[in-house]
Structures are given as C-alpha cells and as structure tokens.
Design a protein around this motif. Structure first.
Motif, PDB file in Angstrom:
ATOM      1  N   GLY A  75       0.982  -1.148   0.306  1.00 23.79           N
ATOM      2  CA  GLY A  75      -0.335  -0.049   0.251  1.00 23.79           C
ATOM      3  C   GLY A  75       1.167   1.044   0.206  1.00 23.79           C
ATOM      4  N   VAL A  76       2.028   0.881   0.393  1.00 24.32           N
ATOM      5  CA  VAL A  76       2.822   2.991  -0.215  1.00 24.32           C
ATOM      6  C   VAL A  76       4.749   1.725  -0.741  1.00 24.32           C
ATOM      7  N   GLU A  77       5.215   3.223  -1.040  1.00 17.00           N
ATOM      8  CA  GLU A  77       6.585   2.344  -1.710  1.00 17.00           C
ATOM      9  C   GLU A  77       7.019   1.618  -0.028  1.00 17.00           C
ATOM     10  N   PRO A  78       7.837   0.596  -1.057  1.00 19.86           N
ATOM     11  CA  PRO A  78       8.668   0.284   0.339  1.00 19.86           C
ATOM     12  C   PRO A  78      10.446   0.915   1.244  1.00 19.86           C
ATOM     13  N   ASP A  79       9.932   0.789   1.819  1.00 25.34           N
ATOM     14  CA  ASP A  79      10.691   2.338   2.305  1.00 25.34           C
ATOM     15  C   ASP A  79      12.083   1.093   3.495  1.00 25.34           C
ATOM     16  N   TYR A  80      13.056   0.439   3.108  1.00 23.64           N
ATOM     17  CA  TYR A  80      13.847  -0.425   4.201  1.00 23.64           C
ATOM     18  C   TYR A  80      14.609   0.324   4.821  1.00 23.64           C
ATOM     19  N   GLY A  81      14.695   2.110   4.831  1.00 27.24           N
ATOM     20  CA  GLY A  81      14.926   2.088   6.152  1.00 27.24           C
ATOM     21  C   GLY A  81      14.211   2.608   7.365  1.00 27.24           C
ATOM     22  N   GLU A  82      13.067   3.203   6.980  1.00 24.35           N
ATOM     23  CA  GLU A  82      12.523   3.020   8.083  1.00 24.35           C
ATOM     24  C   GLU A  82      12.411   2.061   8.494  1.00 24.35           C
ATOM     25  N   ALA A  83      11.787   0.699   7.304  1.00 27.28           N
ATOM     26  CA  ALA A  83      11.460  -0.799   8.136  1.00 27.28           C
ATOM     27  C   ALA A  83      12.715  -0.855   9.501  1.00 27.28           C
ATOM     28  N   ILE A  84      14.326  -0.517   9.226  1.00 25.27           N
ATOM     29  CA  ILE A  84      14.541  -0.984  10.243  1.00 25.27           C
ATOM     30  C   ILE A  84      15.355   0.035  11.175  1.00 25.27           C
ATOM     31  N   TYR A  85      14.335   1.220  11.073  1.00 21.88           N
ATOM     32  CA  TYR A  85      14.684   1.768  11.641  1.00 21.88           C
ATOM     33  C   TYR A  85      12.974   1.298  12.595  1.00 21.88           C
ATOM     34  N   TRP A  86      12.017   1.300  12.600  1.00 18.95           N
ATOM     35  CA  TRP A  86      11.115   0.759  13.627  1.00 18.95           C
ATOM     36  C   TRP A  86      11.370  -0.836  13.907  1.00 18.95           C
ATOM     37  N   PHE A  87      11.522  -1.827  13.614  1.00 20.96           N
ATOM     38  CA  PHE A  87      11.985  -2.976  13.306  1.00 20.96           C
ATOM     39  C   PHE A  87      13.242  -2.900  14.715  1.00 20.96           C
ATOM     40  N   ARG A  88      14.750  -2.025  14.668  1.00 17.75           N
ATOM     41  CA  ARG A  88      15.380  -1.940  15.575  1.00 17.75           C
ATOM     42  C   ARG A  88      14.927  -1.688  17.031  1.00 17.75           C
ATOM     43  N   ARG A  89      13.440  -0.673  17.123  1.00 23.30           N
ATOM     44  CA  ARG A  89      12.970  -0.243  18.133  1.00 23.30           C
ATOM     45  C   ARG A  89      12.175  -1.239  18.921  1.00 23.30           C
ATOM     46  N   ALA A  90      11.774  -2.014  18.230  1.00 20.54           N
ATOM     47  CA  ALA A  90      10.650  -3.196  18.244  1.00 20.54           C
ATOM     48  C   ALA A  90      11.712  -4.074  18.930  1.00 20.54           C
ATOM     49  N   ALA A  91      12.876  -4.551  18.281  1.00 17.72           N
ATOM     50  CA  ALA A  91      13.476  -5.421  18.782  1.00 17.72           C
ATOM     51  C   ALA A  91      13.873  -5.102  19.670  1.00 17.72           C
ATOM     52  N   ILE A  92      14.556  -3.939  20.962  1.00 13.17           N
ATOM     53  CA  ILE A  92      14.970  -3.318  22.095  1.00 13.17           C
ATOM     54  C   ILE A  92      14.005  -3.889  22.804  1.00 13.17           C
ATOM     55  N   LEU A  93      13.124  -3.504  23.092  1.00 15.12           N
ATOM     56  CA  LEU A  93      12.275  -3.832  23.441  1.00 15.12           C
ATOM     57  C   LEU A  93      11.148  -5.277  23.870  1.00 15.12           C
ATOM     58  N   GLY A  94      12.184  -5.844  23.037  1.00 11.16           N
ATOM     59  CA  GLY A  94      11.563  -7.472  23.464  1.00 11.16           C
ATOM     60  C   GLY A  94      11.167  -8.720  22.279  1.00 11.16           C
ATOM     61  N   ASN A  95      10.823  -7.472  21.486  1.00 16.00           N
ATOM     62  CA  ASN A  95       9.701  -8.473  20.101  1.00 16.00           C
ATOM     63  C   ASN A  95      10.777  -9.148  19.381  1.00 16.00           C
ATOM     64  N   PRO A  96      10.213 -10.842  19.545  1.00 22.46           N
ATOM     65  CA  PRO A  96      11.029 -11.579  19.061  1.00 22.46           C
ATOM     66  C   PRO A  96      10.864 -11.926  17.572  1.00 22.46           C
ATOM     67  N   SER A  97       9.786 -10.909  16.780  1.00 24.36           N
ATOM     68  CA  SER A  97       8.808 -11.233  15.403  1.00 24.36           C
ATOM     69  C   SER A  97      10.017  -9.776  15.089  1.00 24.36           C
ATOM     70  N   ALA A  98       9.618  -9.287  15.562  1.00 24.09           N
ATOM     71  CA  ALA A  98      10.902  -7.704  15.152  1.00 24.09           C
ATOM     72  C   ALA A  98      12.557  -8.393  14.789  1.00 24.09           C
ATOM     73  N   ARG A  99      12.530  -8.721  15.790  1.00 20.95           N
ATOM     74  CA  ARG A  99      14.609  -9.343  16.335  1.00 20.95           C
ATOM     75  C   ARG A  99      14.728 -10.304  14.797  1.00 20.95           C
ATOM     76  N   TYR A 100      13.834 -11.519  14.713  1.00 25.60           N
ATOM     77  CA  TYR A 100      14.190 -11.448  13.519  1.00 25.60           C
ATOM     78  C   TYR A 100      13.918 -11.309  12.403  1.00 25.60           C
ATOM     79  N   SER A 101      12.825 -10.425  11.964  1.00 27.63           N
ATOM     80  CA  SER A 101      12.799  -9.596  10.577  1.00 27.63           C
ATOM     81  C   SER A 101      13.937  -8.420  10.623  1.00 27.63           C
TER      82      SER A 101
END
Length: 169
Positions: A75-101
C-alpha cells in the motif's frame, strides 16, 4: 465479538474515541482495522498514521507492524530504512518477530549493508525463547559465517545485554 456479535464498524468507533485520547493500544488496534479494511475503508496511510502514534509511545507491536508495512510496501512504497528503524525499536523492546525481521534485513542487505554478524546477533536474541524459525535461521546463517564472525556476534550480543540494548548496532 466476545459476548456480543462481532462488529468491526462499532469497534472502529470505540477504538477511535480512545485513540484520539492517546491510548496506544487503541491507536494500534484502529491502525490494524484501517490496514485490513475492517469496519472502515482500507487506508494504508491512515493505518500508518495510527501505528506511528502508538509506536512513538513505545508500543512494540505497533512498531513491528509499522516496520512490516514499510518493508513489504503493501500500500506504500517500500522504505527499508524506515523498516529497519522501527524493527530495531521493537527489537530493543523484546519483540521476537522484530528481532527476526531485523536479522533478515541485515542478512539480505535490505536497508543497510549486508552484515552477517549483526544478523546473527539479532537471530541469537530471536531464538533465545526457543522459537524454531529463528533457531533454524540462525543455524543456517552460521554455516555461511566464519568462527571469528560468530564469536564477534556473540560478543555483540553480550555487550548489547550488558548495556541495556544501548550498544546493539
């Protein structure tokens, strides 16, 4: 639909009232309805707006979902920089799916330089709960790494833990 007939339109109404008052879980729930088009017209931009509001408040699930939208480009243009930014924030909070992604993005070099060491470190975190998908991915990645790289990844893992996730990347 627990105890009452399921009604996404009514749910959207109540989620919106709470979301507008700044309740993160309601913002994330409303975002999910917009993304799926349940009870409201499908609107990825509106979904992102509400996921971002919840994500900015530290909701790890909202951060993961926001990152997933940016990664997939659904539904939007892919933005891998934004994806990494938000995956990292969720990963730091302990989200295992974010850590995997996040590990998958480093492994593939999407949004950042390809980095097997960082990928392995995040897979180490994702697999620490015994999640088989992450365990298998970590074992598969290890076959493409040198012993020194694995040692470096383990050192990063320990440093990350010791520093309360402040020195993870």
């Amino acid at each position: 639909g627990q105890g009452v007939p399921q009604n996404f339109t009514e749910a959207a109404h109540w989620y919106r009232l709470a979301a507008e008052q700044g309740i993160a879980v309601s913002q994330a729930s409303l975002a999910g309805l917009y993304f799926a088009g349940k009870g409201v017209p499908r609107d990825v931009v509106e979904s992102i707006r509400w996921y971002r509001a919840a994500a900015d408040q530290g909701d790890a699930s909202a951060q993961f979902n926001l990152a997933s939208i940016y990664e997939s480009g659904d539904g939007v243009e892919p933005d891998y920089g934004e994806a990494i930014y938000w995956f990292r924030r969720a990963a730091i909070l302990g989200n295992p799916s974010a850590r995997y992604s996040l590990a998958s993005m480093y492994e593939a070099g999407r949004g950042a330089a390809q980095d097997y060491v960082r990928a392995y470190m995040w897979l180490d975190f994702a697999s620490s709960t015994g999640w088989k998908l992450a365990v298998n991915a970590k074992n598969k990645l290890a076959k493409r790494m040198t012993t020194d790289q694995i040692v470096q990844a383990r050192q990063m893992y320990l440093s990350c833990l010791e520093n309360s996730f402040q020195l993870c990347d």
